[in-house]
Design a protein around this motif. Structure first.
Motif, PDB file in Angstrom:
ATOM      1  N   VAL A  80       0.840  -1.209   0.000  1.00  0.00           N
ATOM      2  CA  VAL A  80       0.000   0.000   0.000  1.00  0.00           C
ATOM      3  C   VAL A  80       0.869   1.250   0.000  1.00  0.00           C
ATOM      4  N   VAL A  81       1.917   1.262   0.839  1.00  0.00           N
ATOM      5  CA  VAL A  81       2.813   2.424   0.895  1.00  0.00           C
ATOM      6  C   VAL A  81       3.526   2.618  -0.434  1.00  0.00           C
ATOM      7  N   HIS A  82       3.919   1.523  -1.074  1.00  0.00           N
ATOM      8  CA  HIS A  82       4.588   1.618  -2.377  1.00  0.00           C
ATOM      9  C   HIS A  82       3.660   2.243  -3.412  1.00  0.00           C
ATOM     10  N   ILE A  83       2.389   1.857  -3.404  1.00  0.00           N
ATOM     11  CA  ILE A  83       1.438   2.382  -4.385  1.00  0.00           C
ATOM     12  C   ILE A  83       1.106   3.851  -4.113  1.00  0.00           C
ATOM     13  N   LEU A  84       0.946   4.211  -2.824  1.00  0.00           N
ATOM     14  CA  LEU A  84       0.483   5.559  -2.482  1.00  0.00           C
ATOM     15  C   LEU A  84       1.601   6.579  -2.428  1.00  0.00           C
ATOM     16  N   THR A  85       2.770   6.198  -1.882  1.00  0.00           N
ATOM     17  CA  THR A  85       3.840   7.183  -1.665  1.00  0.00           C
ATOM     18  C   THR A  85       5.110   6.878  -2.441  1.00  0.00           C
ATOM     19  N   GLY A  86       5.444   5.604  -2.624  1.00  0.00           N
ATOM     20  CA  GLY A  86       6.698   5.249  -3.290  1.00  0.00           C
ATOM     21  C   GLY A  86       7.926   5.557  -2.467  1.00  0.00           C
ATOM     22  N   HIS A  87       7.762   5.699  -1.146  1.00  0.00           N
ATOM     23  CA  HIS A  87       8.893   5.996  -0.255  1.00  0.00           C
ATOM     24  C   HIS A  87       9.734   4.731  -0.086  1.00  0.00           C
ATOM     25  N   ASN A  88      10.926   4.727  -0.695  1.00  0.00           N
ATOM     26  CA  ASN A  88      11.722   3.501  -0.740  1.00  0.00           C
ATOM     27  C   ASN A  88      12.134   3.015   0.644  1.00  0.00           C
ATOM     28  N   ASP A 300      13.321  -3.858  -5.208  1.00  0.00           N
ATOM     29  CA  ASP A 300      13.168  -2.579  -5.915  1.00  0.00           C
ATOM     30  C   ASP A 300      13.504  -1.385  -5.025  1.00  0.00           C
ATOM     31  N   ALA A 301      13.378  -1.548  -3.701  1.00  0.00           N
ATOM     32  CA  ALA A 301      13.585  -0.428  -2.777  1.00  0.00           C
ATOM     33  C   ALA A 301      14.998  -0.358  -2.215  1.00  0.00           C
ATOM     34  N   ILE A 302      15.870  -1.322  -2.563  1.00  0.00           N
ATOM     35  CA  ILE A 302      17.190  -1.388  -1.918  1.00  0.00           C
ATOM     36  C   ILE A 302      18.042  -0.160  -2.228  1.00  0.00           C
ATOM     37  N   GLU A 303      18.169   0.193  -3.501  1.00  0.00           N
ATOM     38  CA  GLU A 303      19.040   1.309  -3.863  1.00  0.00           C
ATOM     39  C   GLU A 303      18.520   2.626  -3.305  1.00  0.00           C
ATOM     40  N   GLY A 304      17.211   2.851  -3.384  1.00  0.00           N
ATOM     41  CA  GLY A 304      16.637   4.067  -2.816  1.00  0.00           C
ATOM     42  C   GLY A 304      16.825   4.138  -1.310  1.00  0.00           C
ATOM     43  N   THR A 305      16.715   2.978  -0.652  1.00  0.00           N
ATOM     44  CA  THR A 305      16.917   2.935   0.797  1.00  0.00           C
ATOM     45  C   THR A 305      18.354   3.283   1.166  1.00  0.00           C
ATOM     46  N   SER A 306      19.297   2.797   0.367  1.00  0.00           N
ATOM     47  CA  SER A 306      20.709   3.097   0.615  1.00  0.00           C
ATOM     48  C   SER A 306      20.967   4.602   0.593  1.00  0.00           C
ATOM     49  N   HIS A 307      20.363   5.308  -0.367  1.00  0.00           N
ATOM     50  CA  HIS A 307      20.531   6.760  -0.444  1.00  0.00           C
ATOM     51  C   HIS A 307      19.750   7.473   0.652  1.00  0.00           C
ATOM     52  N   THR A 308      18.535   6.988   0.944  1.00  0.00           N
ATOM     53  CA  THR A 308      17.701   7.651   1.949  1.00  0.00           C
ATOM     54  C   THR A 308      18.281   7.521   3.343  1.00  0.00           C
ATOM     55  N   TRP A 309      18.718   6.329   3.702  1.00  0.00           N
ATOM     56  CA  TRP A 309      19.242   6.084   5.045  1.00  0.00           C
ATOM     57  C   TRP A 309      20.747   6.340   5.155  1.00  0.00           C
ATOM     58  N   ASN A 310      21.383   6.595   4.021  1.00  0.00           N
ATOM     59  CA  ASN A 310      22.839   6.805   3.984  1.00  0.00           C
ATOM     60  C   ASN A 310      23.582   5.593   4.554  1.00  0.00           C
ATOM     61  N   ILE A 311      23.150   4.404   4.109  1.00  0.00           N
ATOM     62  CA  ILE A 311      23.758   3.138   4.530  1.00  0.00           C
ATOM     63  C   ILE A 311      24.323   2.458   3.288  1.00  0.00           C
ATOM     64  N   ILE A 313      25.170  -0.135   0.431  1.00  0.00           N
ATOM     65  CA  ILE A 313      24.431  -1.295  -0.086  1.00  0.00           C
ATOM     66  C   ILE A 313      25.062  -2.595   0.411  1.00  0.00           C
ATOM     67  N   SER A 314      26.379  -2.586   0.604  1.00  0.00           N
ATOM     68  CA  SER A 314      27.051  -3.794   1.096  1.00  0.00           C
ATOM     69  C   SER A 314      26.540  -4.174   2.483  1.00  0.00           C
ATOM     70  N   PHE A 315      26.262  -3.189   3.338  1.00  0.00           N
ATOM     71  CA  PHE A 315      25.731  -3.486   4.676  1.00  0.00           C
ATOM     72  C   PHE A 315      24.305  -4.022   4.584  1.00  0.00           C
ATOM     73  N   ILE A 316      23.509  -3.424   3.696  1.00  0.00           N
ATOM     74  CA  ILE A 316      22.133  -3.915   3.510  1.00  0.00           C
ATOM     75  C   ILE A 316      22.140  -5.351   3.001  1.00  0.00           C
ATOM     76  N   GLY A 317      23.006  -5.628   2.015  1.00  0.00           N
ATOM     77  CA  GLY A 317      23.035  -6.958   1.417  1.00  0.00           C
ATOM     78  C   GLY A 317      23.619  -8.022   2.326  1.00  0.00           C
ATOM     79  N   VAL A 318      24.690  -7.684   3.053  1.00  0.00           N
ATOM     80  CA  VAL A 318      25.403  -8.695   3.843  1.00  0.00           C
ATOM     81  C   VAL A 318      24.791  -8.873   5.233  1.00  0.00           C
ATOM     82  N   ILE A 319      24.215  -7.825   5.807  1.00  0.00           N
ATOM     83  CA  ILE A 319      23.736  -7.895   7.195  1.00  0.00           C
ATOM     84  C   ILE A 319      22.214  -7.911   7.297  1.00  0.00           C
TER      85      ILE A 319
END
Length: 434
Positions: A80-88, A300-311, A313-319
């Protein structure tokens, strides 16, 4: 409908004997219905009520018996959030939380099926479907061309199982059985360690070939070597399965059950299935389909999350991703360790790492080959070195064939070091890659 004997129960309902006596009466009614080809109108409500009771009880056991399932609504909320806001960032977090109970229930359904198959096939089923979440996420990422995410998530799954899952199992089992060392089958652990070292060899040579600039055909030899090595690794894993199923007898039977080391009757620990085999298969299909849907939103939200949270991608993928995917293994390994069934805990944790390294990674290389994606075994030097050191450390911890809470604590602390390393690690640009 097939014919039924006068004295026997209907063939299609043999496994439903765990329900109430009222259902047994209804089964006999069904037998008479089948035998005479048609049913009086009065029997139809009884049949419908029986099936409603079966479905209700199954849903009650699978969905409402686990408090972790309170996180299930986060899955639809992510869509629902993806459809309404697209906030990664928010979609990623909600999808992550929504997949956690699904991964755990996937493991539960697998355990129920394993109770009908015996310990050896049961252990392999637990390892296989315990890794289903990671493989589903990897295939979706591969389809989107996110090769680096695939490599990092599979690597993280191996590291998480070997350090965090096994460490927590050793730690919790050691606290419950404080004052004595728990033992496990050292021979099985040695075979798994050897396979993990072979996997490290398969990942090491493409990386070394790339960074020493000694390829015969730059950019092509590395990919060709990766695909050849992947086929060899898949063949080795097939031989390993044959060895477990045909040559070695029941490697997942705990030593405590073989030798009665505790001096107790282990029959008291025998567990009976809570749902039937076909109910478990249905739930397995439902959970796998729902995980597949959420995995697409998650990837689909991984790359946007990396920029939004300033984390990174290696940490998101490995941990982060492996913690979600390993929820089933984590819970199962700890539970078996606290029951002094350390061989099963080891089979789940190390067996899962072995399967990802010897099957999951080569499988993704072959799938990428089919898709036209240049997925290879070059995981970069930092990641390959991390895996190599981890395998060596875990092999040293397993060589004695015993565990205690201190060994578990050391493995957990090693995982924290790995997590901190990837938090400050910047993934290098894909220089020279097609």
């Amino acid at each position: 409908m097939g014919t039924l004997t006068q004295n026997g129960p209907p063939h299609g309902f043999e496994e439903q004997n765990l329900f109430s006596p009222e259902l047994s009466t209804q089964k006999m009614q069904l037998g008479h219905i089948s035998e005479y080809g048609s049913a009086p109108a009065g029997f139809q409500p009884g049949v419908s009520k029986m099936w409603r009771n079966v479905v209700y009880k199954s849903i009650k056991i699978v969905i409402f018996s686990n408090k972790l399932n309170l996180l299930i609504p986060f899955g639809p909320l992510a869509i629902v959030v993806h459809i309404l806001t697209g906030h990664n960032g928010l979609v990623f977090l909600l999808s992550l939380l929504g997949i956690i109970p699904l991964a755990e229930r996937l493991g539960y359904a697998t355990e129920q099926i394993a109770m009908f198959t015996g310990p050896t096939i049961g252990g392999l089923l637990n390892a296989t479907f315990g890794n289903a979440t990671e493989l589903i996420i990897a295939i979706y990422a591969l389809r989107n061309g996110m090769i680096r995410v695939v490599q990092l998530s599979l690597l993280g799954s191996i590291l998480s199982n070997m350090l965090l899952v096994l460490g927590c199992a050793f730690f919790c089992g050691g606290l419950v059985f404080n004052g004595k060392e728990q033992v496990f089958n050292k021979a099985t652990a040695t075979v798994s360690s050897g396979l993990l070292l072979m996997a490290v060899m398969g990942l090491l040579f493409p990386a070394v070939l790339h960074y020493t600039h000694t390829e015969v055909h730059y950019g092509k030899s590395e990919l060709a070597l990766s695909r050849f090595s992947s086929c060899i690794m898949l063949g080795a894993y097939a031989a390993y399965l044959f060895f477990q199923l045909k040559t070695q007898k029941d490697p997942y039977i705990p030593l405590s059950e073989e030798g009665d080391q505790n001096g107790e009757n282990n029959n008291d620990d025998d567990e009976t299935p809570e749902i039937s085999k076909w109910e478990a298969v249905c739930w397995l299909s439902i959970m796998t389909a729902w995980i597949s849907i959420l995995s697409e939103y998650l990837v689909d939200a991984i790359e946007g999350t990396s920029h939004t949270w300033n984390i990174p991608i290696s940490f998101i993928g490995v941990i982060l991703l492996p913690i979600v995917g390993n929820a089933a293994e984590h819970a199962g390994a700890i539970m078996f360790a606290m029951k002094d069934k350390l061989d099963i805990s080891l089979g789940v944790a190390i067996g899962s790492s072995t399967q990802i390294s010897m099957f999951g990674i080569p499988f993704c290389v072959v799938v990428g080959w089919i898709m036209g994606q240049p997925m290879d075994l070059n995981f970069q030097l930092f990641e390959t070195a991390t895996l190599f050191i981890t395998v060596i450390v875990v092999a040293f911890f397993l060589q004695e064939g015993s565990s205690n809470y201190f060994k578990g604590l050391m493995l957990i602390l090693c995982y924290l070091i790995v997590a901190a390393s990837f938090f400050v690690h910047e993934d290098p640009p894909p220089e020279g890659k097609p």
